[in-house]
Design a protein around this motif. Structure first.
Motif, PDB file in Angstrom:
ATOM      1  N   ALA A 159       6.607   9.503  18.954  1.00 38.90           N
ATOM      2  CA  ALA A 159       6.710  10.150  17.883  1.00 38.90           C
ATOM      3  C   ALA A 159       7.491   9.740  16.680  1.00 38.90           C
ATOM      4  O   ALA A 159       7.093   9.918  15.714  1.00 38.90           O
ATOM      5  N   TRP A 160       8.626   8.692  16.991  1.00 36.48           N
ATOM      6  CA  TRP A 160       9.304   8.029  15.623  1.00 36.48           C
ATOM      7  C   TRP A 160       8.223   7.379  15.106  1.00 36.48           C
ATOM      8  O   TRP A 160       8.447   6.931  13.920  1.00 36.48           O
ATOM      9  N   VAL A 161       7.338   6.373  15.597  1.00 39.64           N
ATOM     10  CA  VAL A 161       6.450   5.623  15.020  1.00 39.64           C
ATOM     11  C   VAL A 161       5.557   6.449  13.938  1.00 39.64           C
ATOM     12  O   VAL A 161       5.472   6.164  12.828  1.00 39.64           O
ATOM     13  N   VAL A 162       5.027   7.728  14.376  1.00 41.02           N
ATOM     14  CA  VAL A 162       4.263   8.426  13.675  1.00 41.02           C
ATOM     15  C   VAL A 162       5.240   9.002  12.586  1.00 41.02           C
ATOM     16  O   VAL A 162       4.789   9.396  11.312  1.00 41.02           O
ATOM     17  N   ILE A 163       6.397   9.266  12.868  1.00 40.46           N
ATOM     18  CA  ILE A 163       7.305   9.937  11.726  1.00 40.46           C
ATOM     19  C   ILE A 163       7.659   9.099  10.501  1.00 40.46           C
ATOM     20  O   ILE A 163       7.441   9.518   9.377  1.00 40.46           O
ATOM     21  N   ILE A 164       7.875   7.828  10.782  1.00 39.99           N
ATOM     22  CA  ILE A 164       7.792   6.916   9.957  1.00 39.99           C
ATOM     23  C   ILE A 164       6.577   6.423   9.130  1.00 39.99           C
ATOM     24  O   ILE A 164       6.664   6.714   7.955  1.00 39.99           O
ATOM     25  N   ILE A 165       5.499   6.398   9.785  1.00 41.83           N
ATOM     26  CA  ILE A 165       4.132   6.133   8.892  1.00 41.83           C
ATOM     27  C   ILE A 165       4.113   7.484   7.875  1.00 41.83           C
ATOM     28  O   ILE A 165       3.660   7.032   6.925  1.00 41.83           O
ATOM     29  N   ILE A 166       4.068   8.705   8.522  1.00 48.86           N
ATOM     30  CA  ILE A 166       3.910  10.011   7.936  1.00 48.86           C
ATOM     31  C   ILE A 166       4.944  10.182   6.564  1.00 48.86           C
ATOM     32  O   ILE A 166       4.507  10.378   5.541  1.00 48.86           O
ATOM     33  N   SER A 167       5.913   9.585   7.090  1.00 48.09           N
ATOM     34  CA  SER A 167       7.168   9.851   5.796  1.00 48.09           C
ATOM     35  C   SER A 167       6.696   8.920   4.884  1.00 48.09           C
ATOM     36  O   SER A 167       7.118   9.303   3.563  1.00 48.09           O
ATOM     37  N   ARG A 168       6.421   7.821   4.976  1.00 47.60           N
ATOM     38  CA  ARG A 168       6.027   6.815   4.225  1.00 47.60           C
ATOM     39  C   ARG A 168       5.194   7.136   3.229  1.00 47.60           C
ATOM     40  O   ARG A 168       5.002   7.140   1.929  1.00 47.60           O
TER      41      ARG A 168
ATOM     42  N   MET B 285      -0.458  -5.030  -0.311  1.00 49.35           N
ATOM     43  CA  MET B 285       0.178  -4.630   1.024  1.00 49.35           C
ATOM     44  C   MET B 285      -0.279  -3.476   1.285  1.00 49.35           C
ATOM     45  O   MET B 285      -0.268  -3.029   2.505  1.00 49.35           O
ATOM     46  N   GLY B 286      -0.398  -2.482   0.389  1.00 46.74           N
ATOM     47  CA  GLY B 286      -0.881  -1.065   0.775  1.00 46.74           C
ATOM     48  C   GLY B 286      -2.147  -0.997   1.637  1.00 46.74           C
ATOM     49  O   GLY B 286      -2.451  -0.378   2.643  1.00 46.74           O
ATOM     50  N   LYS B 287      -3.053  -1.912   1.324  1.00 45.92           N
ATOM     51  CA  LYS B 287      -4.467  -1.953   1.741  1.00 45.92           C
ATOM     52  C   LYS B 287      -4.103  -2.322   3.202  1.00 45.92           C
ATOM     53  O   LYS B 287      -4.831  -2.314   4.051  1.00 45.92           O
ATOM     54  N   LEU B 288      -3.323  -3.525   3.303  1.00 46.14           N
ATOM     55  CA  LEU B 288      -3.154  -4.137   4.567  1.00 46.14           C
ATOM     56  C   LEU B 288      -2.608  -3.178   5.374  1.00 46.14           C
ATOM     57  O   LEU B 288      -2.824  -3.072   6.736  1.00 46.14           O
ATOM     58  N   LYS B 289      -1.756  -2.317   5.219  1.00 47.08           N
ATOM     59  CA  LYS B 289      -1.122  -1.306   5.801  1.00 47.08           C
ATOM     60  C   LYS B 289      -2.077  -0.247   6.270  1.00 47.08           C
ATOM     61  O   LYS B 289      -2.309  -0.023   7.539  1.00 47.08           O
ATOM     62  N   THR B 290      -3.076   0.170   5.517  1.00 44.49           N
ATOM     63  CA  THR B 290      -4.054   1.007   5.769  1.00 44.49           C
ATOM     64  C   THR B 290      -5.043   0.413   7.074  1.00 44.49           C
ATOM     65  O   THR B 290      -5.428   0.999   7.903  1.00 44.49           O
TER      66      THR B 290
ATOM     67  N   PHE C 241       5.154  -2.033  11.008  1.00 46.41           N
ATOM     68  CA  PHE C 241       5.934  -3.054   9.806  1.00 46.41           C
ATOM     69  C   PHE C 241       5.234  -3.173   8.497  1.00 46.41           C
ATOM     70  O   PHE C 241       6.008  -2.997   7.597  1.00 46.41           O
ATOM     71  N   PHE C 242       3.840  -2.992   8.575  1.00 44.29           N
ATOM     72  CA  PHE C 242       3.415  -3.103   7.073  1.00 44.29           C
ATOM     73  C   PHE C 242       3.391  -1.845   6.433  1.00 44.29           C
ATOM     74  O   PHE C 242       3.673  -1.876   5.127  1.00 44.29           O
ATOM     75  N   THR C 243       3.779  -0.722   7.286  1.00 40.35           N
ATOM     76  CA  THR C 243       3.850   0.362   6.509  1.00 40.35           C
ATOM     77  C   THR C 243       5.161   0.547   5.849  1.00 40.35           C
ATOM     78  O   THR C 243       5.447   0.928   4.672  1.00 40.35           O
ATOM     79  N   ILE C 244       6.258   0.280   6.453  1.00 40.37           N
ATOM     80  CA  ILE C 244       7.631  -0.036   5.983  1.00 40.37           C
ATOM     81  C   ILE C 244       7.627  -1.017   4.841  1.00 40.37           C
ATOM     82  O   ILE C 244       8.085  -0.830   3.673  1.00 40.37           O
ATOM     83  N   LEU C 245       7.146  -2.155   5.074  1.00 43.88           N
ATOM     84  CA  LEU C 245       7.084  -3.151   3.956  1.00 43.88           C
ATOM     85  C   LEU C 245       6.143  -2.762   2.836  1.00 43.88           C
ATOM     86  O   LEU C 245       6.850  -2.972   1.489  1.00 43.88           O
ATOM     87  N   SER C 246       5.230  -2.065   3.133  1.00 45.13           N
ATOM     88  CA  SER C 246       4.518  -1.740   1.936  1.00 45.13           C
ATOM     89  C   SER C 246       5.073  -0.535   0.681  1.00 45.13           C
ATOM     90  O   SER C 246       5.137  -0.336  -0.504  1.00 45.13           O
ATOM     91  N   GLY C 247       5.800   0.384   1.797  1.00 47.50           N
ATOM     92  CA  GLY C 247       6.395   1.324   1.326  1.00 47.50           C
ATOM     93  C   GLY C 247       7.586   0.853   0.315  1.00 47.50           C
ATOM     94  O   GLY C 247       8.020   1.368  -0.825  1.00 47.50           O
ATOM     95  N   TYR C 248       8.281  -0.220   0.965  1.00 44.89           N
ATOM     96  CA  TYR C 248       9.491  -0.619   0.315  1.00 44.89           C
ATOM     97  C   TYR C 248       8.960  -1.514  -1.088  1.00 44.89           C
ATOM     98  O   TYR C 248       9.628  -1.241  -2.111  1.00 44.89           O
ATOM     99  N   GLU C 249       7.757  -2.133  -1.025  1.00 54.56           N
ATOM    100  CA  GLU C 249       7.119  -2.634  -2.185  1.00 54.56           C
ATOM    101  C   GLU C 249       6.888  -1.732  -3.308  1.00 54.56           C
ATOM    102  O   GLU C 249       7.153  -1.996  -4.451  1.00 54.56           O
ATOM    103  N   TYR C 250       6.269  -0.482  -2.862  1.00 52.97           N
ATOM    104  CA  TYR C 250       6.144   0.518  -3.941  1.00 52.97           C
ATOM    105  C   TYR C 250       7.148   0.907  -4.710  1.00 52.97           C
ATOM    106  O   TYR C 250       7.265   1.055  -6.037  1.00 52.97           O
ATOM    107  N   PHE C 251       8.314   1.077  -3.889  1.00 53.78           N
ATOM    108  CA  PHE C 251       9.481   1.776  -4.570  1.00 53.78           C
ATOM    109  C   PHE C 251      10.209   0.532  -5.365  1.00 53.78           C
ATOM    110  O   PHE C 251      10.797   0.951  -6.452  1.00 53.78           O
TER     111      PHE C 251
END
Length: 192
Positions: free
Chosen positions: A100-109, A132-137, A171-181
């Motif tokens: 669940a924690w993985v899914v929470i991170i992904i959906i929160s991003r 990076m967003g496309k790589l995340k997807t 990993f890419f979800t967090i990284l791409s979220g950081y990049e966007y912000f």
């Protein structure tokens, strides 16, 4: 209503069928795949997910190649992706295949970046998807498909590739979220 937008809408329409395939306990049998077994309904859901994921690439390619990018498409395409990925991840938690924690991170991003895009749109700024967003997807789609297939064909080798791909996707979800912000912090700073 051009072809890319029709493909996007078809992707949205496939989501309820996908949910039914994973939620309803169909007794269509199962296949033994190495140390695991794969219910036929999960296989069907995985194929449907792969088809829906493929339409994401096809509609984007077609829209760019033939200059058919529309405001409706800009709205619907990321929405369709988020609906498909969120539905799949939530169902994978219910089935016990994803923490669940993985899914929470992904959906929160996804919520956070969508919020940033809305604030930017209010200021007349369009935030395009980054590499990076496309790589995340892409990593999310691969991980979800592998989990839906119960790690087939790697289950024969005893390699947990599906789980590894899920953590790569995080990993890419967090990284791409950081990049966007970080790249668009001026949007939040300058918003009124």
């Amino acid at each position: 209503m051009n072809i890319p937008n029709r493909l996007t809408i078809s992707r949205i329409c496939l989501i309820p069928i996908f949910i039914i395939l994973l939620s309803v306990p169909f007794d269509w049998g199962e296949w033994d795949i190495g140390e695991a077994s794969l219910p036929v309904s999960h296989f069907a859901a995985a194929i449907l997910f792969i088809i829906a994921s493929t339409t994401d690439w096809v509609d984007g390619y077609y829209a760019r190649k033939y200059n058919l990018v529309t405001n409706l498409g800009k709205f619907l395409d990321p929405l369709a992706d988020k609906l498909l990925v969120s539905a799949a991840l939530i169902l994978l938690v219910e089935l016990g295949f994803a923490p669940a924690w993985v899914v929470i991170i992904i959906i929160s991003r996804e919520f956070a970046v969508t919020g940033l895009r809305l604030v930017a749109a209010g200021g007349g700024i369009v935030l395009a998807a980054s590499k990076m967003g496309k790589l995340k997807t892409a990593t999310q789609m691969i991980a979800i498909a592998a989990l839906l297939l119960h790690n087939f064909p790697f289950s024969y080798l005893g390699l947990p590739i599906a789980s590894i791909m899920l953590y790569i996707a995080v990993f890419f979800t967090i990284l791409s979220g950081y990049e966007y912000f970080s790249k668009n912090r001026h949007v939040m700073r300058d918003s009124k």
